[in-house]
Design an enzyme around this catalytic site. Structure first.
Site, PDB file in Angstrom:
ATOM      1  N   PHE A 136       0.861  -1.188   0.000  1.00  0.00           N
ATOM      2  CA  PHE A 136       0.000   0.000   0.000  1.00  0.00           C
ATOM      3  C   PHE A 136       0.893   1.232   0.000  1.00  0.00           C
ATOM      4  O   PHE A 136       1.742   1.394   0.873  1.00  0.00           O
ATOM      5  CB  PHE A 136      -0.925   0.035   1.229  1.00  0.00           C
ATOM      6  CG  PHE A 136      -1.905   1.174   1.160  1.00  0.00           C
ATOM      7  CD1 PHE A 136      -3.098   1.041   0.469  1.00  0.00           C
ATOM      8  CD2 PHE A 136      -1.616   2.402   1.745  1.00  0.00           C
ATOM      9  CE1 PHE A 136      -4.001   2.103   0.367  1.00  0.00           C
ATOM     10  CE2 PHE A 136      -2.509   3.466   1.648  1.00  0.00           C
ATOM     11  CZ  PHE A 136      -3.701   3.320   0.960  1.00  0.00           C
ATOM     12  N   ASP A 222       9.378   2.547   1.614  1.00  0.00           N
ATOM     13  CA  ASP A 222       8.218   3.310   2.070  1.00  0.00           C
ATOM     14  C   ASP A 222       8.093   3.113   3.578  1.00  0.00           C
ATOM     15  O   ASP A 222       7.704   2.046   4.054  1.00  0.00           O
ATOM     16  CB  ASP A 222       6.956   2.818   1.335  1.00  0.00           C
ATOM     17  CG  ASP A 222       5.687   3.541   1.783  1.00  0.00           C
ATOM     18  OD1 ASP A 222       5.687   4.129   2.884  1.00  0.00           O
ATOM     19  OD2 ASP A 222       4.689   3.487   1.043  1.00  0.00           O
ATOM     20  N   LYS A 251       3.110  10.240   8.449  1.00  0.00           N
ATOM     21  CA  LYS A 251       2.388   9.814   9.661  1.00  0.00           C
ATOM     22  C   LYS A 251       3.029  10.321  10.962  1.00  0.00           C
ATOM     23  O   LYS A 251       2.881  11.475  11.301  1.00  0.00           O
ATOM     24  CB  LYS A 251       2.259   8.292   9.668  1.00  0.00           C
ATOM     25  CG  LYS A 251       1.190   7.791   8.677  1.00  0.00           C
ATOM     26  CD  LYS A 251       0.907   6.319   8.895  1.00  0.00           C
ATOM     27  CE  LYS A 251      -0.042   5.715   7.897  1.00  0.00           C
ATOM     28  NZ  LYS A 251      -1.439   6.024   8.121  1.00  0.00           N
TER      29      LYS A 251
HETATM   30  N1  PLP Z   1       2.420   4.280   2.401  1.00  0.00           N
HETATM   31  C1  PLP Z   1       2.108   3.471   3.430  1.00  0.00           C
HETATM   32  C2  PLP Z   1       2.999   2.320   3.746  1.00  0.00           C
HETATM   33  C3  PLP Z   1       0.966   3.697   4.186  1.00  0.00           C
HETATM   34  O1  PLP Z   1       0.653   2.883   5.206  1.00  0.00           O
HETATM   35  C4  PLP Z   1       0.145   4.802   3.855  1.00  0.00           C
HETATM   36  C5  PLP Z   1      -1.097   5.073   4.604  1.00  0.00           C
HETATM   37  O2  PLP Z   1      -1.613   4.262   5.300  1.00  0.00           O
HETATM   38  C6  PLP Z   1       0.507   5.616   2.777  1.00  0.00           C
HETATM   39  C7  PLP Z   1       1.662   5.332   2.077  1.00  0.00           C
HETATM   40  C8  PLP Z   1      -0.325   6.805   2.387  1.00  0.00           C
HETATM   41  O3  PLP Z   1      -0.184   7.800   3.341  1.00  0.00           O
HETATM   42  P1  PLP Z   1      -1.202   9.050   3.381  1.00  0.00           P
HETATM   43  O4  PLP Z   1      -2.532   8.521   3.754  1.00  0.00           O
HETATM   44  O5  PLP Z   1      -0.596   9.969   4.401  1.00  0.00           O
HETATM   45  O6  PLP Z   1      -1.174   9.651   2.010  1.00  0.00           O
END
Ligand code: PLP
Length: 388
Positions: A136, A222, A251
Site C-alpha cells: 500500500f 516506504d 504519519k
Molecule cells: N504508504 C504506506 C505504507 C501507508 O501505510 C500509507 C497510509 O496508510 C501511505 C503510504 C499513504 O499515506 P497518506 O494517507 O498519508 O497519504
C-alpha cells in the site's frame, strides 16, 4: 452524536466507514467521546500521534512556532524546515530532504526522484517502478498504481503507467521483472502495514538491496507507517542492516500535523533541481517544529522502550485463546484472530479500547510513549475480546 453523525453523513464525502463514536478530546493515550466515555487509543490516528494526544512537549514546540510564523512560502528560508532536514540527515545518513504533506505525496516525490535519476543516468526508457503485491503506497493515481492491490485500481483507470508488481519474498521475480522492464527503482515496505502487518524476511530485503546496488536501480523504502520509531528502530530499514537510496516517511513524523518527507541518499542527492518539484505547504514551519520535537525524543533509550513494550504485548497475547498468531515489530502489531477482526474491534470499542484492522488482522499502533499500565490494560481487553 446524532446531530454530528447526520451532518457528517449529509455533507462529508462518503469515503470512510466510520465507527459510531464521536471523539471530542484526549490526553496521551486516553480519548473521550461526547458522552464522556474513556477509551484507550491503540491506533494513534493510524500511527500518527507518536506521543499521544495533546502531548505537552509537542504542543509547546507547535504553539511556540504558531506564535512566531505559521506559514511562509518556499521562496524563503525558515528555521524549522532547515533544522528538521538537518536532524533527519544526521540521524540516518541521508543527504537531502524534500518535504510534503502526506505519505502519498512523499511516495510521489520518491518516484519522481527515481525516474529522473534513471532517465539521466540510463535513458528515458528506464522508468518502471517495481513494487510488491499486497503493498500500500497511497491514494493518488500514481501511488494507487504503485499499490499492489488490484481492488483499489478497478474504478480509477487509467492509472499512471510504469508500475509492475512482484511477489513479496520472491527475490528472483523482483530481479527478473526489474531487468525485463528497465526499472528505475524497486519500492518496498519492510512491513506491509495496510496489507496485514506482514514482515519481510531479512534475506529478501537484503537481497533486494544488494541487487539494486549492483544494477544501479534505486531502492525506495516506504516508511510511511513503519518509520519514526514505530518498529523500535528509528526507521524499519535499520532493522535489516541496509541503506536504501530513498525513503518516504509521514504519519508519526508530524506527531499529528500533516507532514511527509522524502529522504534522498548520496546517489540521488542532486537529482532534484529548482522547479523539478514543490509543494505549497511542504516544510511548513509549524509542522516541522512539531516534527523536530518528535524526532529529538526518539533516542536509543526511547526506542529500546518501544521494543520492550512491544515484547510485553507479544508475551501477553502469544498463544492466548482466540489468537492465532502475531506479526510486526516494536509497537506495530498484527493479531490474527480466530473471530473476524472486525468483531474483535467492535467488542473492544464497547469495552473502551480503540484498535484498527489490517486485512484479516487486528492491528495495534499505539502511541510510542503509551504508559505500560495503560498498554497492558488495553491488552487485557483485547485478549478478552479475542477469546469470546
Ligand atoms: N504508504 C504506506 C505504507 C501507508 O501505510 C500509507 C497510509 O496508510 C501511505 C503510504 C499513504 O499515506 P497518506 O494517507 O498519508 O497519504
Amino acid at each position: 452524536m446524532a446531530n454530528i453523525k447526520e451532518t457528517d453523513q449529509e455533507y462529508v464525502a462518503n469515503t470512510y466507514a466510520r465507527f459510531p463514536v464521536l471523539l471530542e478530546r484526549g490526553k496521551g493515550s486516553l480519548v473521550y467521546d461526547d458522552a464522556g466515555k474513556e477509551y484507550i487509543d491503540m491506533g494513534s490516528g493510524i500511527g500518527v500521534t507518536a506521543f499521544g494526544i495533546a502531548d505537552d512537549e509537542w504542543k509547546a514546540a507547535v504553539t511556540a512556532q504558531l506564535d512566531s510564523l505559521q506559514h511562509m512560502s518556499n521562496l524563503y528560508y525558515t528555521e524549522p524546515c532547515a533544522l528538521l532536514a538537518r536532524e533527519l540527515c544526521a540521524r540516518t545518513g541521508f543527504k537531502k530532504v524534500f518535504f510534503g504533506n502526506s505519505g502519498a505525496e512523499a511516495n510521489e516525490g520518491a518516484i519522481k526522484v527515481a525516474r529522473k535519476y534513471a532517465a539521466e543516468k540510463k535513458g528515458p526508457e528506464w522508468f518502471t517502478i517495481i513494487t510488491l503485491w499486497n503493498s500500500f503506497h497511497g491514494r493518488t493515481l500514481t501511488t494507487l498504481a504503485a499499490t499492489g492491490q488490484e481492488h483499489y485500481h478497478e474504478l480509477f483507470q487509467p492509472l499512471t503507467p510504469g508500475f509492475v508488481h512482484a511477489h513479496a519474498g520472491d527475490l528472483d521475480e523482483v530481479k527478473k521483472l526489474a531487468l525485463e522492464n528497465k526499472a528505475a527503482a524497486v519500492m518496498i515496505e519492510c512491513i506491509q502495514g495496510e496489507g496485514g502487518v506482514l514482515t519481510m524476511e531479512p534475506e529478501f530485503v537484503k537481497g533486494v538491496a544488494e541487487f539494486c546496488a549492483a544494477e544501479d536501480i534505486l531502492l525506495i523504502v516506504d516508511e510511511v507507517q513503519t518509520g519514526n520509531g514505530r518498529t523500535g528502530a528509528l526507521y524499519a530499514y535499520m532493522n535489516y542492516g541496509i541503506m536504501p537510496d530513498v525513503v518516504s516517511t509521514a504519519k508519526g513524523l508530524g506527531g499529528g500535523l500533516p507532514l511527509g518527507a522524502v529522504l534522498i541518499g548520496e546517489k540521488a542527492m542532486n537529482v532534484l533541481g529548482p522547479g523539478d518539484h514543490g509543494s505549497t505547504f511542504g516544510g511548513n514551519p509549524v509542522c516541522c517544529a512539531g516534527a523536530l520535537s518528535v524526532l529529538r525524543r526518539l533516542d536509543d533509550a526511547f526506542l529500546a522502550e518501544v521494543r520492550r513494550k512491544g515484547d510485553l504485548v507479544r508475551a501477553a497475547l502469544g498463544g492466548a485463546p482466540g489468537v492465532e498468531n502475531l506479526s510486526g515489530m516494536g509497537l506495530m502489531i498484527g493479531i490474527k484472530t480466530a473471530r473476524p477482526a472486525g468483531d474483535v474491534v467492535a467488542k473492544c470499542i464497547e469495552n473502551g479500547v480503540l484498535c484498527l484492522t489490517a486485512k484479516d488482522k487486528v492491528r495495534l499502533l499505539p502511541a510510542l510513549n503509551i504508559p505500560e499500565d495503560v498498554l497492558m490494560k488495553a491488552v487485557e481487553i483485547i485478549k478478552a475480546a479475542c477469546a469470546e
